[in-house]
Design a protein around this motif. Sequence first.
Motif, PDB file in Angstrom:
ATOM      1  N   SER A  84       0.832  -1.203   0.000  1.00  0.00           N
ATOM      2  CA  SER A  84       0.000   0.000   0.000  1.00  0.00           C
ATOM      3  C   SER A  84       0.868   1.255   0.000  1.00  0.00           C
ATOM      4  O   SER A  84       2.005   1.253   0.481  1.00  0.00           O
ATOM      5  CB  SER A  84      -0.911  -0.001   1.226  1.00  0.00           C
ATOM      6  N   PRO A  85       0.345   2.367  -0.545  1.00  0.00           N
ATOM      7  CA  PRO A  85       1.123   3.620  -0.577  1.00  0.00           C
ATOM      8  C   PRO A  85       1.568   4.075   0.810  1.00  0.00           C
ATOM      9  O   PRO A  85       2.689   4.563   0.976  1.00  0.00           O
ATOM     10  CB  PRO A  85       0.142   4.612  -1.207  1.00  0.00           C
ATOM     11  N   GLY A  86       0.680   3.921   1.800  1.00  0.00           N
ATOM     12  CA  GLY A  86       1.034   4.365   3.139  1.00  0.00           C
ATOM     13  C   GLY A  86       2.223   3.611   3.709  1.00  0.00           C
ATOM     14  O   GLY A  86       3.128   4.215   4.309  1.00  0.00           O
ATOM     15  N   TYR A  87       2.228   2.296   3.521  1.00  0.00           N
ATOM     16  CA  TYR A  87       3.338   1.491   4.020  1.00  0.00           C
ATOM     17  C   TYR A  87       4.617   1.825   3.256  1.00  0.00           C
ATOM     18  O   TYR A  87       5.685   2.000   3.854  1.00  0.00           O
ATOM     19  CB  TYR A  87       3.013   0.011   3.882  1.00  0.00           C
ATOM     20  N   GLN A  88       4.520   1.905   1.957  1.00  0.00           N
ATOM     21  CA  GLN A  88       5.698   2.173   1.143  1.00  0.00           C
ATOM     22  C   GLN A  88       6.327   3.511   1.500  1.00  0.00           C
ATOM     23  O   GLN A  88       7.553   3.640   1.572  1.00  0.00           O
ATOM     24  CB  GLN A  88       5.313   2.146  -0.339  1.00  0.00           C
ATOM     25  N   GLU A  89       5.487   4.503   1.734  1.00  0.00           N
ATOM     26  CA  GLU A  89       6.005   5.829   2.055  1.00  0.00           C
ATOM     27  C   GLU A  89       6.715   5.838   3.399  1.00  0.00           C
ATOM     28  O   GLU A  89       7.785   6.447   3.538  1.00  0.00           O
ATOM     29  CB  GLU A  89       4.853   6.840   2.071  1.00  0.00           C
ATOM     30  N   LYS A  90       6.141   5.155   4.368  1.00  0.00           N
ATOM     31  CA  LYS A  90       6.685   5.219   5.726  1.00  0.00           C
ATOM     32  C   LYS A  90       7.800   4.223   5.976  1.00  0.00           C
ATOM     33  O   LYS A  90       8.771   4.539   6.683  1.00  0.00           O
ATOM     34  CB  LYS A  90       5.551   4.995   6.732  1.00  0.00           C
ATOM     35  N   SER A  94      10.953   6.346   3.175  1.00  0.00           N
ATOM     36  CA  SER A  94      11.231   7.439   4.107  1.00  0.00           C
ATOM     37  C   SER A  94      12.710   7.497   4.471  1.00  0.00           C
ATOM     38  O   SER A  94      13.462   6.538   4.270  1.00  0.00           O
ATOM     39  CB  SER A  94      10.396   7.272   5.382  1.00  0.00           C
ATOM     40  N   TYR A 171       1.145  -1.849  11.341  1.00  0.00           N
ATOM     41  CA  TYR A 171       0.495  -1.343  10.133  1.00  0.00           C
ATOM     42  C   TYR A 171      -0.297  -2.463   9.453  1.00  0.00           C
ATOM     43  O   TYR A 171      -1.440  -2.272   9.024  1.00  0.00           O
ATOM     44  CB  TYR A 171       1.539  -0.776   9.171  1.00  0.00           C
ATOM     45  N   TYR A 175      -4.359  -2.491   9.034  1.00  0.00           N
ATOM     46  CA  TYR A 175      -4.656  -2.070   7.663  1.00  0.00           C
ATOM     47  C   TYR A 175      -6.084  -2.447   7.260  1.00  0.00           C
ATOM     48  O   TYR A 175      -6.552  -3.553   7.546  1.00  0.00           O
ATOM     49  CB  TYR A 175      -3.648  -2.718   6.712  1.00  0.00           C
ATOM     50  N   LYS A 176      -6.751  -1.522   6.606  1.00  0.00           N
ATOM     51  CA  LYS A 176      -8.120  -1.721   6.116  1.00  0.00           C
ATOM     52  C   LYS A 176      -9.055  -2.247   7.198  1.00  0.00           C
ATOM     53  O   LYS A 176      -9.713  -3.280   7.057  1.00  0.00           O
ATOM     54  CB  LYS A 176      -8.137  -2.655   4.903  1.00  0.00           C
TER      55      LYS A 176
END
Length: 434
Positions: A84-90, A94, A171, A175-176
């Motif tokens: 997911s974008p959130g996981y990838q970003e953090k 990061s 996470y 998630y979801k």
Amino acid sequence: PRLYLRSDDDERTLMSGMILLEGMYGSLMKDHEAHYKAEEVGDGDRIGVPVIAVHTADRDKDILAPNSLACPRLVELEMEAIGSPGYQEKFVRSEEAVVMKNLSREQFGGLGRMQDADEAVDCVMTTVCEDKTLPYALDEEQSGDDQDILDKYGQNLFQRFVDFNVGRVAYVYNYKGGAFSKLSTNPLWNDILAGLLVHTNADEYEMRRAWPDLRPKSKFALYSAHDTTIMSLLASLGPNVYGGDWPPYASMVNIELYDIEWTANADVDIRDLYPTNIGFRLLYNGQPITDHISGCSKGEEICDIDLLVLHVYPFANVTEWADQCKLQNPIGIGGGTNDDILDHTKGHHAGSGGSKVVLILMGGLLCAVCGAFVTFLYMSKFVVSGQKQHPHHPIPFSNDEHSLELTKTQMNDSVGPDGKIYGLPAQQEGRDII
């Protein structure tokens, strides 16, 4: 029957359960042993000794912790969260993620080391708790003044490393709407509710039609499991219940049941909050968190059992679990094959990590590294008066010397004709092994 003990087949969780029950009931069991005149026969064998039945299952098929061997769909849900974008970003792109990658490559022997979040947390925490030597960069007593380490990775590296990897696991669990946690705890919640629902006022015939796994009433139920059991169980109840922390050693979750009696002048508004007259209290490491569950009144430690059942029931139907656990993408994730996905489970089935905690739905002593306990206690009686105050006073166990006595069964022929079996018998469906 007053007692239900459930553990997986790990020696550490079995021992944790034994230690807890010994501490709670050891003196009572000894009194019963004397009462039933236990005696030695043959080569150290004894008859007339009280026995507590343990319900367990084959380790690779057990459901007391998230187990992708038993439920392959968990791997897909985990991979979906990781992608997911959130996981990838953090956790991938990061600045902190880059630091952690460099740490693995330069200090741990390559990028392939310490990349599994569960194993990373287990590895460093068990190392610390057993007073063993940490990797140099994480040992701040040795490297705290090393300017090269500080320049490369920054300060407070140990805590940041732990927080980073705990965040990765949390996470996935959240998630979801906690999809991973709800699926993984489906059969566990089914088993817990099987012991809770029998204490409600629901019609027994209709209840058994909808819930065939109902057990006989037990005053106390104990689940000896793992830290990931605590995390997934709490996460399944919503993000307000599970804050994303890793359960520390000696952690516990308590679920207490209260039979509510009303005085004649009880406030009507308060009575409306408890339509079933059965309340529950949820605690995590001694702190009440009942009001964190959606629908429960803020500031109140006790909530109607109906709200817990309504929240859990949609994902606790074990008859549908096998279908829900099937892989939805047999070709694999990211172009991999079905075997690739199943290979991923080798490091992610229940108990793959080192440190284990205890989960307990009633409260008590939990052992450090090993186990987690979940227990629940049926508490009677809880009286509410006209004032808008709630005296939360658990009722102690009976001191009657026969309070644990149950009908003898044929579960263990070696007990002898004068022995006593304590605890519920094996479930007829055959999912439990004595």
